[in-house]
Enzyme design. Structure first.
Site, mmCIF file in Angstrom:
data_model
loop_
_atom_site.group_PDB
_atom_site.id
_atom_site.type_symbol
_atom_site.label_atom_id
_atom_site.label_comp_id
_atom_site.label_asym_id
_atom_site.label_seq_id
_atom_site.Cartn_x
_atom_site.Cartn_y
_atom_site.Cartn_z
ATOM 1 N N SER A 127 53.781 47.719 34.470
ATOM 2 C CA SER A 127 52.485 47.055 34.594
ATOM 3 C C SER A 127 52.165 46.364 33.282
ATOM 4 O O SER A 127 52.036 47.019 32.243
ATOM 5 C CB SER A 127 51.404 48.084 34.914
ATOM 6 N N HIS A 172 54.669 44.279 37.670
ATOM 7 C CA HIS A 172 53.400 44.637 38.321
ATOM 8 C C HIS A 172 52.231 43.984 37.557
ATOM 9 O O HIS A 172 52.111 44.132 36.347
ATOM 10 C CB HIS A 172 53.255 46.156 38.311
ATOM 11 N N ASP A 209 48.124 43.601 37.403
ATOM 12 C CA ASP A 209 46.855 44.214 37.820
ATOM 13 C C ASP A 209 45.712 43.222 37.702
ATOM 14 O O ASP A 209 45.314 42.842 36.605
ATOM 15 C CB ASP A 209 46.561 45.431 36.936
ATOM 16 N N MET A 252 41.821 42.592 38.202
ATOM 17 C CA MET A 252 40.555 43.337 38.321
ATOM 18 C C MET A 252 39.388 42.377 38.126
ATOM 19 O O MET A 252 39.457 41.483 37.280
ATOM 20 C CB MET A 252 40.483 44.434 37.259
ATOM 21 N N HIS A 307 48.710 43.343 42.340
ATOM 22 C CA HIS A 307 47.810 44.414 42.801
ATOM 23 C C HIS A 307 46.377 43.914 42.632
ATOM 24 O O HIS A 307 45.874 43.824 41.517
ATOM 25 C CB HIS A 307 48.090 45.658 41.928
ATOM 26 N N MET A 357 42.681 44.361 42.679
ATOM 27 C CA MET A 357 41.554 45.310 42.645
ATOM 28 C C MET A 357 40.285 44.479 42.576
ATOM 29 O O MET A 357 39.582 44.439 41.570
ATOM 30 C CB MET A 357 41.699 46.249 41.436
ATOM 31 N N MET A 412 47.363 54.918 44.769
ATOM 32 C CA MET A 412 46.751 55.106 43.446
ATOM 33 C C MET A 412 46.807 56.587 43.083
ATOM 34 O O MET A 412 46.288 57.433 43.815
ATOM 35 C CB MET A 412 45.286 54.643 43.456
ATOM 36 N N ASP A 414 50.992 54.457 41.355
ATOM 37 C CA ASP A 414 50.384 53.676 40.280
ATOM 38 C C ASP A 414 49.317 54.495 39.572
ATOM 39 O O ASP A 414 48.286 54.823 40.157
ATOM 40 C CB ASP A 414 49.770 52.405 40.902
HETATM 41 C C1 DX5 Z 1 45.224 50.972 37.090
HETATM 42 C C2 DX5 Z 1 46.325 49.978 37.346
HETATM 43 C C3 DX5 Z 1 47.645 50.438 36.888
HETATM 44 C C4 DX5 Z 1 47.763 50.694 35.409
HETATM 45 C C5 DX5 Z 1 48.730 51.821 35.217
HETATM 46 O O1 DX5 Z 1 44.081 50.622 37.791
HETATM 47 O O2 DX5 Z 1 46.426 49.682 38.719
HETATM 48 O O3 DX5 Z 1 48.701 49.571 37.319
HETATM 49 O O4 DX5 Z 1 48.196 49.577 34.676
HETATM 50 O O5 DX5 Z 1 48.711 52.200 33.891
HETATM 51 P P1 DX5 Z 1 49.330 53.588 33.392
HETATM 52 O O6 DX5 Z 1 50.770 53.591 33.789
HETATM 53 O O7 DX5 Z 1 49.156 53.508 31.913
HETATM 54 O O8 DX5 Z 1 48.540 54.684 34.019
HETATM 55 ZN ZN ZN Z 2 48.264 48.530 39.455
#
Ligand code: DX5
Ligand code: ZN
Length: 226
Positions: free
Chosen positions: A14, A39, A41, A43, A72, A74, A143, A181
């Site tokens: 990620s 990956h 993320d 948000m 991903h 969110m 998650m 994740d």
């Molecule tokens: C959290 C994200 C993850 C995050 C994981 O909301 O969806 O992808 O980057 O990070 P680690 O591996 O550090 O928990």
């Molecule tokens: Zn993620």
């Protein structure tokens, strides 16, 4: 460090935990270390408290790697942004089951856009919530922390759900990736793989100042065999 390849397990770093001043370099290091997906993320500060990146970053990442991009989302109302992420170069897109009242349509749209179809599921949502949409899915993103931030602690209570979803995927007869994740590292990888996950998403365990990207990836790949 000696590499012990475990070909059944895919590693998806990620980039949330990468150094954004040298993002291209970090992604090339991940690719050279044998990662399978990147990956990303996304948000929005509404579905989750944090704000991160959008299609502009996906498009930039697309230019530095041949690896599939695992996006991903969110975000609330993900259906409004699916075509932008597909056009930016996403190969698979996961939307949260908790964020989309018309999830079925959103998943159909992802398919029509030519991307792998994924649904992400928060720790409080039961596996059974996915039963009606199983025939539409290529990816289930479980998650294993509450979404919003990297570097959180793995929630072991998600293990039975991973197991349940793997059984549901097998019963559906479809080839399905089960991604995990949040809080995935050398200590937690073996348990999630044993429960049925086959894609390890990892941010802070791969991009850290404590060791190289290559060392992080190799350590993760070895851990499920331990
Ligand atoms: C959290 C994200 C993850 C995050 C994981 O909301 O969806 O992808 O980057 O990070 P680690 O591996 O550090 O928990
Ligand atoms: Zn993620």
């Amino acid at each position: 460090m000696e590499e012990v390849p475990n070909n059944n397990i895919l590693i998806a770093p990620s980039i949330l935990s990468a150094d954004f001043t040298r993002l291209g370099e970090h992604i090339r290091e991940a690719e050279a270390a044998g990662c399978d997906l990147i990956h990303i993320d996304v948000m929005d500060g509404r579905f989750v408290p944090n704000i991160t990146m959008g299609p502009v970053v996906v498009e930039a990442v697309r230019r530095v790697t041949a690896l599939p991009l695992d996006v991903h989302l969110m975000i609330v109302e993900p259906e409004r942004h699916l075509s932008a992420f597909a056009a930016a170069g996403a190969d698979r897109i996961s939307v949260h089951i908790e964020a989309s009242p018309n999830l079925h349509r959103a998943l159909q749209t992802i398919r029509e856009l030519g991307c792998g179809v994924g649904v992400a599921i928060n720790p409080h949502t039961p596996a059974s919530a996915l039963s009606e949409i199983m025939p539409l899915l290529d990816v289930i993103l479980v998650m294993t922390v509450n979404p919003g931030f990297g570097g959180q602690t793995f929630l072991p209570e998600t293990l039975p759900k991973i197991r349940q979803l793997r059984a549901m995927a097998a019963a559906s007869g479809r080839a399905m990736d089960i991604e995990v994740d949040g809080g995935i590292n050398v200590e937690t990888a073996a348990a999630v793989v044993e429960a049925g996950a086959n894609v390890l998403i990892a941010g802070s365990a791969v991009f850290t100042s404590r060791y190289s990207v290559q060392e992080g990836v190799y350590a993760l790949r070895q851990s499920p065999g331990n």
